[in-house]
Write a protein that holds these residues in place. Sequence first.
Motif, PDB file in Angstrom:
ATOM      1  N   ALA A 155      36.090  27.734 -22.635  1.00 43.42           N
ATOM      2  CA  ALA A 155      35.354  26.982 -23.657  1.00 43.42           C
ATOM      3  C   ALA A 155      35.282  27.819 -24.935  1.00 43.42           C
ATOM      4  O   ALA A 155      35.848  28.905 -25.003  1.00 43.42           O
ATOM      5  CB  ALA A 155      33.971  26.641 -23.126  1.00 43.42           C
ATOM      6  N   THR A 156      34.592  27.318 -25.962  1.00 43.95           N
ATOM      7  CA  THR A 156      34.579  28.036 -27.249  1.00 43.95           C
ATOM      8  C   THR A 156      33.816  29.355 -27.155  1.00 43.95           C
ATOM      9  O   THR A 156      34.118  30.293 -27.891  1.00 43.95           O
ATOM     10  CB  THR A 156      33.934  27.196 -28.370  1.00 43.95           C
ATOM     11  OG1 THR A 156      32.539  27.052 -28.103  1.00 43.95           O
ATOM     12  CG2 THR A 156      34.576  25.830 -28.489  1.00 43.95           C
TER      13      THR A 156
ATOM     14  N   GLY B 255      35.399  37.413 -20.014  1.00 43.45           N
ATOM     15  CA  GLY B 255      33.944  37.322 -20.181  1.00 43.45           C
ATOM     16  C   GLY B 255      33.234  38.348 -19.317  1.00 43.45           C
ATOM     17  O   GLY B 255      33.615  38.586 -18.168  1.00 43.45           O
TER      18      GLY B 255
ATOM     19  N   THR C 110      30.220  30.042 -17.880  1.00 41.33           N
ATOM     20  CA  THR C 110      29.466  31.306 -17.900  1.00 41.33           C
ATOM     21  C   THR C 110      29.543  31.931 -19.287  1.00 41.33           C
ATOM     22  O   THR C 110      30.598  31.901 -19.934  1.00 41.33           O
ATOM     23  CB  THR C 110      30.024  32.316 -16.875  1.00 41.33           C
ATOM     24  OG1 THR C 110      31.399  32.623 -17.202  1.00 41.33           O
ATOM     25  CG2 THR C 110      29.948  31.795 -15.460  1.00 41.33           C
TER      26      THR C 110
ATOM     27  N   HIS D 159      29.790  45.544 -22.790  1.00 39.42           N
ATOM     28  CA  HIS D 159      30.130  44.948 -24.090  1.00 39.42           C
ATOM     29  C   HIS D 159      30.823  45.982 -24.995  1.00 39.42           C
ATOM     30  O   HIS D 159      31.778  45.659 -25.700  1.00 39.42           O
ATOM     31  CB  HIS D 159      28.883  44.381 -24.765  1.00 39.42           C
ATOM     32  CG  HIS D 159      28.465  43.045 -24.213  1.00 39.42           C
ATOM     33  ND1 HIS D 159      29.134  41.883 -24.501  1.00 39.42           N
ATOM     34  CD2 HIS D 159      27.474  42.695 -23.367  1.00 39.42           C
ATOM     35  CE1 HIS D 159      28.563  40.859 -23.863  1.00 39.42           C
ATOM     36  NE2 HIS D 159      27.552  41.328 -23.164  1.00 39.42           N
TER      37      HIS D 159
ATOM     38  N   SER E  73      27.254  35.105 -21.899  1.00 39.95           N
ATOM     39  CA  SER E  73      26.160  36.076 -21.975  1.00 39.95           C
ATOM     40  C   SER E  73      24.822  35.397 -22.239  1.00 39.95           C
ATOM     41  O   SER E  73      23.794  35.871 -21.758  1.00 39.95           O
ATOM     42  CB  SER E  73      26.441  37.081 -23.099  1.00 39.95           C
ATOM     43  OG  SER E  73      27.548  37.865 -22.732  1.00 39.95           O
TER      44      SER E  73
ATOM     45  N   ASN F  87      33.363  31.029 -20.341  1.00 36.95           N
ATOM     46  CA  ASN F  87      34.446  30.853 -19.360  1.00 36.95           C
ATOM     47  C   ASN F  87      34.123  29.659 -18.479  1.00 36.95           C
ATOM     48  O   ASN F  87      32.985  29.192 -18.451  1.00 36.95           O
ATOM     49  CB  ASN F  87      34.611  32.122 -18.519  1.00 36.95           C
ATOM     50  CG  ASN F  87      35.174  33.272 -19.341  1.00 36.95           C
ATOM     51  OD1 ASN F  87      34.446  34.202 -19.697  1.00 36.95           O
ATOM     52  ND2 ASN F  87      36.449  33.209 -19.665  1.00 36.95           N
TER      53      ASN F  87
ATOM     54  N   TYR G 292      37.147  33.256 -35.585  1.00 39.02           N
ATOM     55  CA  TYR G 292      36.692  32.294 -34.561  1.00 39.02           C
ATOM     56  C   TYR G 292      36.775  30.848 -35.048  1.00 39.02           C
ATOM     57  O   TYR G 292      36.132  29.959 -34.471  1.00 39.02           O
ATOM     58  CB  TYR G 292      35.258  32.650 -34.129  1.00 39.02           C
ATOM     59  CG  TYR G 292      35.219  33.177 -32.697  1.00 39.02           C
ATOM     60  CD1 TYR G 292      36.178  34.074 -32.245  1.00 39.02           C
ATOM     61  CD2 TYR G 292      34.236  32.777 -31.796  1.00 39.02           C
ATOM     62  CE1 TYR G 292      36.159  34.557 -30.944  1.00 39.02           C
ATOM     63  CE2 TYR G 292      34.218  33.250 -30.491  1.00 39.02           C
ATOM     64  CZ  TYR G 292      35.178  34.137 -30.080  1.00 39.02           C
ATOM     65  OH  TYR G 292      35.151  34.609 -28.780  1.00 39.02           O
TER      66      TYR G 292
ATOM     67  N   ARG H 114      44.541  26.881 -26.582  1.00 42.46           N
ATOM     68  CA  ARG H 114      44.526  28.338 -26.660  1.00 42.46           C
ATOM     69  C   ARG H 114      45.977  28.776 -26.478  1.00 42.46           C
ATOM     70  O   ARG H 114      46.642  28.292 -25.558  1.00 42.46           O
ATOM     71  CB  ARG H 114      43.741  28.932 -25.502  1.00 42.46           C
ATOM     72  CG  ARG H 114      42.290  29.030 -25.697  1.00 42.46           C
ATOM     73  CD  ARG H 114      41.895  30.238 -26.552  1.00 42.46           C
ATOM     74  NE  ARG H 114      40.454  30.358 -26.521  1.00 42.46           N
ATOM     75  CZ  ARG H 114      39.632  29.848 -27.433  1.00 42.46           C
ATOM     76  NH1 ARG H 114      40.096  29.218 -28.493  1.00 42.46           N
ATOM     77  NH2 ARG H 114      38.335  29.997 -27.306  1.00 42.46           N
TER      78      ARG H 114
ATOM     79  N   THR I 142      30.200  37.941 -18.228  1.00 38.83           N
ATOM     80  CA  THR I 142      29.519  37.161 -17.189  1.00 38.83           C
ATOM     81  C   THR I 142      30.524  36.767 -16.107  1.00 38.83           C
ATOM     82  O   THR I 142      30.240  36.859 -14.905  1.00 38.83           O
ATOM     83  CB  THR I 142      28.874  35.908 -17.815  1.00 38.83           C
ATOM     84  OG1 THR I 142      28.315  36.263 -19.077  1.00 38.83           O
ATOM     85  CG2 THR I 142      27.798  35.322 -16.916  1.00 38.83           C
ATOM     86  N   ARG I 143      31.714  36.342 -16.523  1.00 44.44           N
ATOM     87  CA  ARG I 143      32.796  35.995 -15.577  1.00 44.44           C
ATOM     88  C   ARG I 143      33.091  37.178 -14.657  1.00 44.44           C
ATOM     89  O   ARG I 143      33.187  37.053 -13.447  1.00 44.44           O
ATOM     90  CB  ARG I 143      34.036  35.602 -16.392  1.00 44.44           C
ATOM     91  CG  ARG I 143      35.306  35.375 -15.579  1.00 44.44           C
ATOM     92  CD  ARG I 143      36.500  35.195 -16.524  1.00 44.44           C
ATOM     93  NE  ARG I 143      37.719  34.924 -15.808  1.00 44.44           N
ATOM     94  CZ  ARG I 143      38.473  35.840 -15.202  1.00 44.44           C
ATOM     95  NH1 ARG I 143      38.110  37.123 -15.235  1.00 44.44           N
ATOM     96  NH2 ARG I 143      39.571  35.494 -14.577  1.00 44.44           N
TER      97      ARG I 143
HETATM   98  C1  LIG Z   1      35.966  32.496 -26.256  1.00 41.43           C
HETATM   99  C2  LIG Z   1      34.937  33.008 -25.303  1.00 41.43           C
HETATM  100  N1  LIG Z   1      35.158  32.887 -23.987  1.00 41.43           N
HETATM  101  C3  LIG Z   1      34.244  33.320 -23.089  1.00 41.43           C
HETATM  102  C4  LIG Z   1      33.054  33.890 -23.496  1.00 41.43           C
HETATM  103  C5  LIG Z   1      32.051  34.374 -22.469  1.00 41.43           C
HETATM  104  O1  LIG Z   1      32.016  35.773 -22.459  1.00 41.43           O
HETATM  105  P1  LIG Z   1      30.707  36.594 -22.074  1.00 41.43           P
HETATM  106  O2  LIG Z   1      30.387  36.236 -20.663  1.00 41.43           O
HETATM  107  O3  LIG Z   1      31.138  38.005 -22.225  1.00 41.43           O
HETATM  108  O4  LIG Z   1      29.636  36.191 -23.016  1.00 41.43           O
HETATM  109  C6  LIG Z   1      32.803  34.059 -24.854  1.00 41.43           C
HETATM  110  C7  LIG Z   1      31.556  34.682 -25.291  1.00 41.43           C
HETATM  111  O5  LIG Z   1      31.051  34.476 -26.351  1.00 41.43           O
HETATM  112  C8  LIG Z   1      33.767  33.607 -25.797  1.00 41.43           C
HETATM  113  O6  LIG Z   1      33.569  33.741 -27.098  1.00 41.43           O
END
Ligand SMILES: Cc1ncc(COP(=O)(O)O)c(C=O)c1O
Length: 280
Positions: free
Chosen positions: A178-179, A203, A239, A50, A241, A182, A148, A134, A205-206
Amino acid sequence: MTDIRVWVDGTLVGPDTPAVSAVDHGVTVGDGAFETAKIDHGVPFAVTRHLRRLDRTMSGLGLPAADHDRIREGIEAVLDGDPIDFGRLRFTVTGGRGPLGSDRHDSDLTHIVTAVPHTRPEAHGSVVTVPWVRNERAATAGLKTTSYADNVIALARAKGQGALEAIFGNTRGELCEATGSNVFVVVDGVVRTPPLDSGCLAGITRELVLEWCAADGVEVVEEALPLEVLTRADEVFITSSIKDVFPVSAADGRALPAPGPMTARVRQVWAAHAALGVDP
Ligand SMILES: Cc1ncc(COP(=O)(O)O)c(C=O)c1O
């Protein structure tokens, strides 16, 4: 939200205590970067990744590097005391005091760390597509900035339709993200996800799903997919966090297995690797 813990530039403050200048550029124009990490059994997950992504967002915004030691001090401060069983750790770094417009002053960055308990994710949830896009060619594409509002509007629309998340296409009509998550689909038995040049966030997680599935021999293909793939995919998962690998039970009202067999396999891979350490 009374149990939210807030730390700003070295001091723990009450959630209702004014602690950031009214002319902070994060407040006036959304000139800042943020990260959200999971807290599980009192411990934050994947903090190093992060922090690395925060650096990429700061650099993409043209802001100086954030102070990692400061952020880690803030993380310790908000996690001190009663352990948060499950929750959200957020750190935000803004450009600091600025003019009221988009120009910048040469100013110290503002570092904010917050932590709050959160309910554990449900077993599955539904998604809807939204009519907004997007912009994969935007100056902020792929950056996790504090601007955001696009996501706020889209998520409110999804919730208004009884869904958990909203899915964006990009300006090319491709599936994007997504908002706050991923997106992955299963087509012809193969797990597929949009590449980063779709304009989605990289992401954490991605990225871990891609790495861990590759390590365990589960094929995941990054490829451009038309948004309408959601009308024919056999499985969909998102996916994030907070949600980890999260089965989607319906897309625009079309019911889906949640989890389907490939999603269940990816969830197994995730659980096995995530159990090995908190900072992969
Ligand atoms: C726009 C967006 N896409 C994807 C993600 C997923 O990312 P992560 O897996 O790092 O949480 C987030 C996380 O909040 C996000 O804001």
